[in-house]
Structure formats: C-alpha cells, structure tokens
Scaffold this motif. Sequence first.
Motif, mmCIF file in Angstrom:
data_model
loop_
_atom_site.group_PDB
_atom_site.id
_atom_site.type_symbol
_atom_site.label_atom_id
_atom_site.label_comp_id
_atom_site.label_asym_id
_atom_site.label_seq_id
_atom_site.Cartn_x
_atom_site.Cartn_y
_atom_site.Cartn_z
ATOM 1 N N GLY A 262 0.813 -1.215 0.000
ATOM 2 C CA GLY A 262 0.000 0.000 0.000
ATOM 3 C C GLY A 262 0.847 1.266 0.000
ATOM 4 N N PRO A 263 1.804 1.386 0.944
ATOM 5 C CA PRO A 263 2.672 2.565 0.932
ATOM 6 C C PRO A 263 3.508 2.675 -0.341
ATOM 7 N N ALA A 264 3.904 1.521 -0.903
ATOM 8 C CA ALA A 264 4.683 1.555 -2.150
ATOM 9 C C ALA A 264 3.846 2.129 -3.290
ATOM 10 N N VAL A 265 2.583 1.731 -3.351
ATOM 11 C CA VAL A 265 1.681 2.273 -4.376
ATOM 12 C C VAL A 265 1.533 3.779 -4.185
ATOM 13 N N GLY A 266 1.295 4.180 -2.947
ATOM 14 C CA GLY A 266 1.139 5.603 -2.663
ATOM 15 C C GLY A 266 2.372 6.406 -3.039
ATOM 16 N N THR A 267 3.538 5.869 -2.723
ATOM 17 C CA THR A 267 4.783 6.550 -3.066
ATOM 18 C C THR A 267 4.938 6.686 -4.572
ATOM 19 N N CYS A 268 4.646 5.612 -5.295
ATOM 20 C CA CYS A 268 4.785 5.655 -6.759
ATOM 21 C C CYS A 268 3.819 6.655 -7.387
ATOM 22 N N VAL A 269 2.629 6.793 -6.813
ATOM 23 C CA VAL A 269 1.664 7.765 -7.336
ATOM 24 C C VAL A 269 2.178 9.189 -7.106
ATOM 25 N N LEU A 270 2.613 9.481 -5.886
ATOM 26 C CA LEU A 270 3.094 10.827 -5.579
ATOM 27 C C LEU A 270 4.396 11.137 -6.311
ATOM 28 N N ALA A 271 5.224 10.110 -6.517
ATOM 29 C CA ALA A 271 6.507 10.321 -7.198
ATOM 30 C C ALA A 271 6.320 10.692 -8.661
ATOM 31 N N LEU A 272 5.122 10.476 -9.191
ATOM 32 C CA LEU A 272 4.853 10.887 -10.562
ATOM 33 C C LEU A 272 5.083 12.390 -10.719
ATOM 34 N N VAL A 273 4.856 13.149 -9.670
ATOM 35 C CA VAL A 273 5.090 14.596 -9.722
ATOM 36 C C VAL A 273 6.566 14.872 -10.012
ATOM 37 N N VAL A 274 7.445 14.102 -9.384
ATOM 38 C CA VAL A 274 8.888 14.272 -9.613
ATOM 39 C C VAL A 274 9.243 13.869 -11.038
ATOM 40 N N LEU A 275 8.647 12.777 -11.516
ATOM 41 C CA LEU A 275 8.884 12.354 -12.898
ATOM 42 C C LEU A 275 8.413 13.430 -13.882
#
Length: 308
Positions: A262-275
Amino acid sequence: MGLRRVDESRLRDRLAAVAALVRVPNLFSAPPDVLLGGALVAAAGASVSLPALAGLAVASVLLYAGGTTLNDYFDAAVDARERPERPIPAGEVSRRVAGVLGAALLVGGVLVALVAAGSRAGVLAAALAAVVALYDGVLKGGPAGFLAMGSARGLNVLLGMTAVDGLDSPVWGLVVPVVVALYIALVTYMAANEAATTERGAVVAAAAGVVLAVLGVLGMVVMARPPLARSALAVALAGGFLAWTGRALGPAYTDPRPKTVGPAVGTCVLALVVLDGAFAALAGVDWALATLAFLVPAVGLARVFDVS
C-alpha cells in the motif's frame, strides 16, 4: 454554543470524509501532468496560454476526483470486506451520494476544460472522463484496466498540450505521455491486490516501470539536447524519483503484504510529480519548479489521508 460546536464538528467530519473519498493528496498529482503537457509544447517553441493551462489544471483535478469517487462507488461491496475504513462502508458517505458526486465531478471537469481551452480540450477531457468511467465500472482488475489507468495519465499530459492554438511538439515530446502511461499502468498492476495478496512479480513490474521512466528521461535529454542546466536538473530529478520509489518498492518486494505494498503504491503515485518535473525540466527550470510545487501539499496531505 454547544449546538454550534456540534454542527462545526459534523461539518469537519463530512469534509474529512469527502477528502478521503476523492483521495485529496492524489489530486495534487494531476495538475503536474497538465503542466508537463504545457512544457512540452513550450519546448517546441509554441506560446502557451497560462490562463488556459490553469483552467486545464483545475479540470484535471475535477476529473481525478470524479474517478476516485466513482472507484469507491463501484467498489463499495469489495471495500466493505477489504477496506471497511473507507467513507462508503464506514457510513460516512452514502453510495448514492458518491455516485452522483463522482458523475458531477467528471462532467464538471469536461466543462471546465472546454471553457478554458476550447473544443479540442473539451473533446480530450471527455475522452479522459470516458476512460476513467470505463476503468472504474468495467475494466478494473485486468490488463485492459491497467492500460486504461495508464492511458488516463497519458491523456492528462496531452490535455495540457491543448493550452496552445496547435498541438505542435517534437517527436520526442509525443513520446513522453506514452512513458508516463506505461509507468502508471505497471504501478496499477501492482496496486490491483494491494489490500490482499500481492505477488512479487507485480512489485517487479512496478520497479520495471520506474526504470523505464528513468530511461525515458535520460533518452529525452539525449534527443532534445537542452542546455546544461536543464539537462542536469532533469537527470537529478530522475535520480531522486528512482531513489524515492526504490526505497518503497524494496520492502514491498521483500515482504509483499498490504502494510508494505500500500505505501509503495502511494509513493509511486506521488513520485509521478517528480517524474513530471524531470520531463518538464527539458523546457526550462521554471517549468520544473512549477511542477514540483505540487509535491509539497501532496506529501503533506498524505500524512493525514490515504493515497491508495
């Protein structure tokens, strides 16, 4: 005074329930896609209308909120078993209200895009709304669903490209929405069973999406050949994106259970901003910084509300 405090408390509870329903931290990951689209056409020499771009960013937020709301509307029975804390099974928001709200948000997003940037933006926003509705109601859980979710993010980038009179963009710029779409599709694959049992292969797939995204940024730097400062910022942000997602995906692979996936999914979603910021850096440092600004409220609100 007592009744007033009770009323204020109820209002806060209702607002908190709606914020949880729309995944309020995630909403701040939608405008960066639109800004990236604007950055891509700006890099091609087009003149971007900032008012139109701002309107499209608002439209993207409404479309995203509609999608998350309808997601919970369609998943109410499943959430009652797997996520009883969500607003609908918890009784904080009725399923009927969620359905009406979700549909209204999608329609609102299309109308805002139409007013902000014209018919082309309205058509693209309508296509995005249709993909979102199909994912929520029909396609979720299978390969078509993963691709639909990824396509929604790619369309969101394309939406930002309508903030000009034409969709002029170099070939390398048109590749970026595809890279974003594939990354999100693979993250969605990992998220499919996050509340139950997740196979390690799904985590590996998400990690492959991260690597693909980083290679995409590096490839764009080589093809676009921006000035040194832009190239350095793009590479630095790609490295930060890799490190942030990797730190979350490592534990998810080692012990693939809801508490890590769950936290990994959340991190990957928010990290899209950095991408998005890394790609936007190709157009200019100012585009990258404007994109990254949305990371602050996204991360801050993620400490209070669930992302996945």
